[in-house]
Design a protein around this motif. Structure first.
Motif, PDB file in Angstrom:
ATOM      1  N   LYS A  62     -15.986 -18.209  -8.949  1.00 33.95           N
ATOM      2  CA  LYS A  62     -17.367 -17.740  -8.976  1.00 33.95           C
ATOM      3  C   LYS A  62     -17.448 -16.258  -8.612  1.00 33.95           C
ATOM      4  O   LYS A  62     -16.666 -15.760  -7.805  1.00 33.95           O
ATOM      5  CB  LYS A  62     -18.229 -18.545  -8.001  1.00 33.95           C
ATOM      6  N   SER A 115     -27.130 -19.951 -12.524  1.00 33.62           N
ATOM      7  CA  SER A 115     -25.915 -20.479 -11.911  1.00 33.62           C
ATOM      8  C   SER A 115     -25.957 -21.998 -11.775  1.00 33.62           C
ATOM      9  O   SER A 115     -24.929 -22.630 -11.531  1.00 33.62           O
ATOM     10  CB  SER A 115     -25.705 -19.853 -10.526  1.00 33.62           C
ATOM     11  N   SER A 142     -18.804 -13.146  -6.723  1.00 39.73           N
ATOM     12  CA  SER A 142     -19.367 -12.955  -5.387  1.00 39.73           C
ATOM     13  C   SER A 142     -20.783 -12.391  -5.482  1.00 39.73           C
ATOM     14  O   SER A 142     -21.172 -11.791  -6.494  1.00 39.73           O
ATOM     15  CB  SER A 142     -18.493 -12.005  -4.570  1.00 39.73           C
ATOM     16  N   GLU A 143     -21.544 -12.578  -4.427  1.00 43.17           N
ATOM     17  CA  GLU A 143     -22.907 -12.056  -4.393  1.00 43.17           C
ATOM     18  C   GLU A 143     -22.905 -10.532  -4.524  1.00 43.17           C
ATOM     19  O   GLU A 143     -23.793  -9.947  -5.164  1.00 43.17           O
ATOM     20  CB  GLU A 143     -23.587 -12.468  -3.083  1.00 43.17           C
ATOM     21  N   ALA A 144     -21.901  -9.884  -3.928  1.00 42.66           N
ATOM     22  CA  ALA A 144     -21.803  -8.426  -4.009  1.00 42.66           C
ATOM     23  C   ALA A 144     -21.602  -7.969  -5.448  1.00 42.66           C
ATOM     24  O   ALA A 144     -22.243  -7.016  -5.913  1.00 42.66           O
ATOM     25  CB  ALA A 144     -20.660  -7.923  -3.125  1.00 42.66           C
ATOM     26  N   SER A 174     -19.133 -18.497 -14.489  1.00 44.94           N
ATOM     27  CA  SER A 174     -19.765 -18.454 -13.166  1.00 44.94           C
ATOM     28  C   SER A 174     -21.279 -18.376 -13.289  1.00 44.94           C
ATOM     29  O   SER A 174     -22.009 -19.144 -12.660  1.00 44.94           O
ATOM     30  CB  SER A 174     -19.245 -17.247 -12.380  1.00 44.94           C
ATOM     31  N   HIS A 175     -21.767 -17.440 -14.105  1.00 48.25           N
ATOM     32  CA  HIS A 175     -23.200 -17.241 -14.303  1.00 48.25           C
ATOM     33  C   HIS A 175     -23.496 -16.951 -15.775  1.00 48.25           C
ATOM     34  O   HIS A 175     -22.698 -16.304 -16.461  1.00 48.25           O
ATOM     35  CB  HIS A 175     -23.714 -16.063 -13.473  1.00 48.25           C
ATOM     36  N   LYS A 203     -26.815  -6.805 -11.408  1.00 45.81           N
ATOM     37  CA  LYS A 203     -28.283  -6.735 -11.395  1.00 45.81           C
ATOM     38  C   LYS A 203     -28.758  -5.293 -11.340  1.00 45.81           C
ATOM     39  O   LYS A 203     -29.679  -4.890 -12.081  1.00 45.81           O
ATOM     40  CB  LYS A 203     -28.833  -7.510 -10.193  1.00 45.81           C
ATOM     41  N   LEU A 211     -22.338  -9.699  -8.129  1.00 43.28           N
ATOM     42  CA  LEU A 211     -23.530 -10.071  -8.889  1.00 43.28           C
ATOM     43  C   LEU A 211     -24.632  -9.041  -8.687  1.00 43.28           C
ATOM     44  O   LEU A 211     -25.345  -8.681  -9.635  1.00 43.28           O
ATOM     45  CB  LEU A 211     -24.007 -11.458  -8.441  1.00 43.28           C
ATOM     46  N   ASN A 212     -24.750  -8.535  -7.483  1.00 38.90           N
ATOM     47  CA  ASN A 212     -25.754  -7.501  -7.205  1.00 38.90           C
ATOM     48  C   ASN A 212     -25.467  -6.217  -7.988  1.00 38.90           C
ATOM     49  O   ASN A 212     -26.393  -5.516  -8.395  1.00 38.90           O
ATOM     50  CB  ASN A 212     -25.817  -7.206  -5.709  1.00 38.90           C
TER      51      ASN A 212
END
Length: 211
Positions: free
Chosen positions: A23, A54, A25-27, A76-77, A33, A29-30
Motif C-alpha cells: 500500500k 482505497s 503510505s499516507e505521505a 493500492s488506490h 494529492k 499519497l499526500n
C-alpha cells in the motif's frame, strides 16, 4: 537532477499487475494529492476533482466497468480524475476571490478578466466546455504520472472504462462531476512480465523538430 528524472521516466511503465499487499503510505499519497492540486490548468480555473478510492469493495466493483482490468482491484488506490459538469458564474467568481485573497490583488484589477471569463463561458456550448475541461484532466494525468515515476510509485493510466457506469456507481452526478480518466497506483508485482520489457518509443530525433 535532470538525469534522475529521465531515469525515473525510463523506469515507469503502465503496470499490468500490482502487488495487492503493498500500500502507498499516507505521505506518498499526500504528494500525489498536492501534485494534482498544483497541476497547471487553463485560466487557473481547475475544473477538476480527484476521487481517491482505497475501499476494497468499491475497487472490486470497478473491475467490470473497467473492461475487467484487475489493476483497479489489486492496486493500492484508484484515482478517478473528474471534471465539473458545469463551469458556473459562481465557480469563476470563487476563483477570482481566491486570487484576491492569496495574492492581495485589488479586485478592480481582476474584474475585467473575471467579467471576460464569465461572458466567454456563458456563450460556449456545454459540449465545448466539457471538451475543454477534459483536456485539463489529461494535463493532470501527465503530471501525476511524472510524479509517480519520481516517487517510485507504479501506475497504470486507464482510458478503457465506461464513464457512465463509473458515474452511476460512484454517484458522481449527485456532486456535479463526471469521470474522465482513471489512474491505478501502487507497487508492481514481482512477476509482472511487463516491468522488464524495454520501453518502445520513436526516439528524440523522430519526435522533436528544432527550428
Amino acid at each position: 537532477m535532470t538525469q534522475d528524472i529521465v531515469t525515473a521516466l525510463k523506469w515507469r511503465y503502465a503496470t499490468k499487475k500490482f502487488d495487492s499487499a503493498q500500500k502507498i503510505s499516507e505521505a506518498k499519497l499526500n504528494i500525489l494529492k498536492e501534485s494534482f492540486n498544483l497541476t497547471a490548468t487553463s485560466y487557473g480555473l481547475q475544473p477538476l476533482k480527484l476521487l481517491v478510492i482505497s475501499d476494497p469493495k468499491i475497487k472490486e466493483s470497478l473491475v467490470p466497468p473497467t473492461m475487467n482490468q484487475v489493476q483497479v482491484k489489486d492496486c493500492s488506490h484508484v484515482l478517478v480524475l473528474c471534471t465539473e459538469t458545469e463551469i458556473s458564474k459562481n465557480h469563476i467568481e470563487s476563483y477570482f476571490k481566491n486570487v484576491e485573497k492569496i495574492r492581495r490583488t485589488p479586485s478592480e484589477i481582476l474584474k475585467p478578466f473575471e467579467i471576460f471569463l464569465i461572458d466567454s463561458f456563458s456563450e460556449k456550448p456545454k459540449e465545448e466546455i466539457q471538451i475543454w475541461a477534459a483536456k485539463q484532466a489529461y494535463l493532470a494525468m501527465g503530471n501525476l504520472l511524472t510524479v509517480c515515476a519520481i516517487e517510485e510509485i507504479d501506475a497504470c493510466p486507464i482510458e478503457g472504462f465506461d464513464p457512465a457506469a463509473y458515474d452511476s456507481l460512484l454517484e458522481l452526478n449527485k456532486i456535479g462531476l463526471q469521470s474522465v480518466l482513471v489512474l491505478a497506483v501502487g507497487y508492481r508485482a514481482e512477476d509482472d512480465m511487463f516491468s522488464a520489457m524495454k520501453k518502445v518509443r520513436r526516439g528524440v530525433k523522430n519526435v522533436v523538430i528544432e527550428m
